[in-house]
Every structure is written in C-alpha cells, then in structure tokens.
Design a protein around this motif. Sequence first.
Motif, mmCIF file in Angstrom:
data_model
loop_
_atom_site.group_PDB
_atom_site.id
_atom_site.type_symbol
_atom_site.label_atom_id
_atom_site.label_comp_id
_atom_site.label_asym_id
_atom_site.label_seq_id
_atom_site.Cartn_x
_atom_site.Cartn_y
_atom_site.Cartn_z
ATOM 1 N N PHE A 138 0.844 -1.196 0.000
ATOM 2 C CA PHE A 138 0.000 0.000 0.000
ATOM 3 C C PHE A 138 0.881 1.250 0.000
ATOM 4 O O PHE A 138 0.661 2.186 -0.773
ATOM 5 N N LEU A 139 1.897 1.264 0.861
ATOM 6 C CA LEU A 139 2.783 2.417 0.956
ATOM 7 C C LEU A 139 3.575 2.604 -0.334
ATOM 8 O O LEU A 139 3.766 3.741 -0.799
ATOM 9 N N ALA A 140 4.037 1.501 -0.928
ATOM 10 C CA ALA A 140 4.771 1.584 -2.195
ATOM 11 C C ALA A 140 3.897 2.192 -3.283
ATOM 12 O O ALA A 140 4.342 3.060 -4.058
ATOM 13 N N GLY A 141 2.632 1.757 -3.361
ATOM 14 C CA GLY A 141 1.726 2.313 -4.356
ATOM 15 C C GLY A 141 1.418 3.771 -4.098
ATOM 16 O O GLY A 141 1.388 4.593 -5.027
ATOM 17 N N LEU A 142 1.218 4.113 -2.837
ATOM 18 C CA LEU A 142 0.859 5.484 -2.477
ATOM 19 C C LEU A 142 1.974 6.475 -2.788
ATOM 20 O O LEU A 142 1.724 7.599 -3.236
ATOM 21 N N LEU A 143 3.223 6.059 -2.565
ATOM 22 C CA LEU A 143 4.349 6.988 -2.692
ATOM 23 C C LEU A 143 5.280 6.643 -3.855
ATOM 24 O O LEU A 143 6.416 7.121 -3.887
ATOM 25 N N HIS A 144 4.803 5.857 -4.827
ATOM 26 C CA HIS A 144 5.708 5.438 -5.907
ATOM 27 C C HIS A 144 6.140 6.618 -6.784
ATOM 28 O O HIS A 144 7.194 6.559 -7.424
ATOM 29 N N ASP A 145 5.365 7.699 -6.805
ATOM 30 C CA ASP A 145 5.728 8.873 -7.597
ATOM 31 C C ASP A 145 6.160 10.052 -6.733
ATOM 32 O O ASP A 145 6.182 11.199 -7.206
ATOM 33 N N ILE A 146 6.510 9.802 -5.466
ATOM 34 C CA ILE A 146 6.894 10.888 -4.570
ATOM 35 C C ILE A 146 8.099 11.663 -5.111
ATOM 36 O O ILE A 146 8.256 12.859 -4.867
ATOM 37 N N GLY A 147 8.951 10.988 -5.885
ATOM 38 C CA GLY A 147 10.101 11.662 -6.482
ATOM 39 C C GLY A 147 9.703 12.821 -7.378
ATOM 40 O O GLY A 147 10.424 13.831 -7.461
#
Length: 323
Positions: A138-147
């Motif tokens: 869930f966290l990976a999906g939520l923040l995968h574009d945080i860059g």
Amino acid sequence: MAKRNIFKKIKQSKNLPQLPQVMLKLIKACNSDETEIDELIEIISIDPGLASKLIQIIGSVYINLPKEVNNIKAAVVYLGMDTIRNIAISTSAMHFFKFTKSVPEFNINQFWYHSYKCAVLARKIAEENDISNPDEFFLAGLLHDIGRLVLLENYPDEYKQILKTSSSESPILAAELEKFDINTPELSAWLFKQWDLNPLIADSVLFINESIEQIESAFPHVKIVFISNLLAEQNTLKNLPDLTALTDILGSRLEQILISAEKEVHIMAKSLDINLDGTQDKSCEEALTSKVKDLSLFYGTLQNLLHAREIDSVLDVVQNGFK
C-alpha cells in the motif's frame, strides 16, 4: 545536471520529505496478528493532528455512522480495525500531497487519485496472493511517484518546462532524465532507501515503468506494484489482457478488484475533501453508486463479527452495524 548533485541538493533542502513515524508504527502494528485495538488507538493518539482529522473523517456524511462518534475507540468498534487502519495511514500520508502552488500546471488532485488507487490495488493484490505485510505494498503504491513531487518542489521552473512540452508519462520520464539525470522512479526508490523501508519495496518502485516483457521475469513484489500502477491508469480495463501474463489472478477477478478499489478511492477522496472531477476512470465510474456507503459499513461490521468472542458482543455488533 549530475545525479549526485541532485541528491546533494535534495538532502540539504527543506523540501526533503520525511516519512511520519506514526505511519511506520501503524504499518508495523497492522502487519502483526497480535495487535489489539487499544494498541492501534494508542499509536494514532501519538499524533493529535492525525487523531483529530481521523475523528473528522469518521464523522463525515460519507462514512455516515449510525450514531455520533467522538472518539477513536468507538469508531473502531463500528468500522473495524482494517477500515480504521486504512483511513489512518492514508490521512497520515496526506502531508506529502500538500505542496506549494508554484507549478499550477501540475494537477495534484489527479496525482493523488492515481497514487491512492495504485496503493489500494497493490494492497488488495498482495492480499489476494497471500503475501505477508500487504501494507508495505500500500505504501509503495501510495508513494511510488513521490520523487516527482520532490523535483517539482526543488526545481519548479525547470519542471514547468517539462510539463509544457510533455503530457504523457513516457515523454515526462525521458525529459526528467535529460534535464536532471534522474527520473521519478529512481528518485522515489532513493527516498524509500533514505527512509530505511524494505529494499524489496524500493525495487518495486524503481522498476514500476519498465515494459511488461521485462517484468515477466521479475520478483512477485515487483509484479504486484507494476500491475497496480497500470490498473490505476485511466481507461485501464484495456490493460487487463496484457497483465494476465504477470499473475495467476484471473482477468475477471482483477476486474472485480479494480472496481472495489475505485469505490474505496471514491470514499476516501470525499472524506478528505479532494475533488476528483475529471480525474476518475470512466470505465469504472458506473460502479460508484449509492451502495458504496452500505458496502463500507458492511465490511466493517463483518470484521467486528469475526473478532466477537461472546454472544452479547455478536448481538451488539449486529444491532449497531445493520441499523
């Protein structure tokens, strides 16, 4: 612009995002079968702002509990630990999506919609495959574009030029590489490592935009986040036939998961006052009916029934949950 200079500037910048410790504790607690309701409530209560926002969301018309709830423990009784966990983690992560308006060309609501939908899908697909620690997905999906948000914050003028000349994902990633010598997946994976998250999850973010052919031989965690990212795109049902080569989940089941995720995103967006006009996937829009609220309460009640140990507790859950 050399990659090492990008990392150096971001490390020294005030715009380097920090992962909330409350979120990490929530994920760790929720990944343990031994976590009790009181422990979950104690973690949420560490952050008064989070606790207050959670009560506000729980009391919203979109959740529509059968009676007024003014504390987290009562909310857990009505909605169940899983629902409270999802709301708490999502609320805790919202500060990542509150950046300056220095780049008005960037649609932050659309960005949130895609990110949150990818997060819900990743968790659901991980659960479908009986993968441990689904909240990490869930966290990976939520923040995968945080860059991308970090680049926008630190290089607003340069990123404006990218958005003027590129509108779809592939050209944007290519433009990022040309201008910054790094793209969004690489920077997001780097941030995951800075936060000391599971290296496997960082890898799943790094390879999220590779071709389907390259992902076919990848590890399961990479496949899960990759599939979720594609399913979170607009008009995503057309991608289903291609994705069946990456998973044992039948296409019909993936479609059910997709529609369920869309409903969950819709409820959370309403609760957080996020306007999704023009951003929702039209291929799933017909599934977003008035039954969303009833389904949400039903699953919370079902969760409580599974944990009820005495007949009086069962009757109380049934009475409160199905009013």
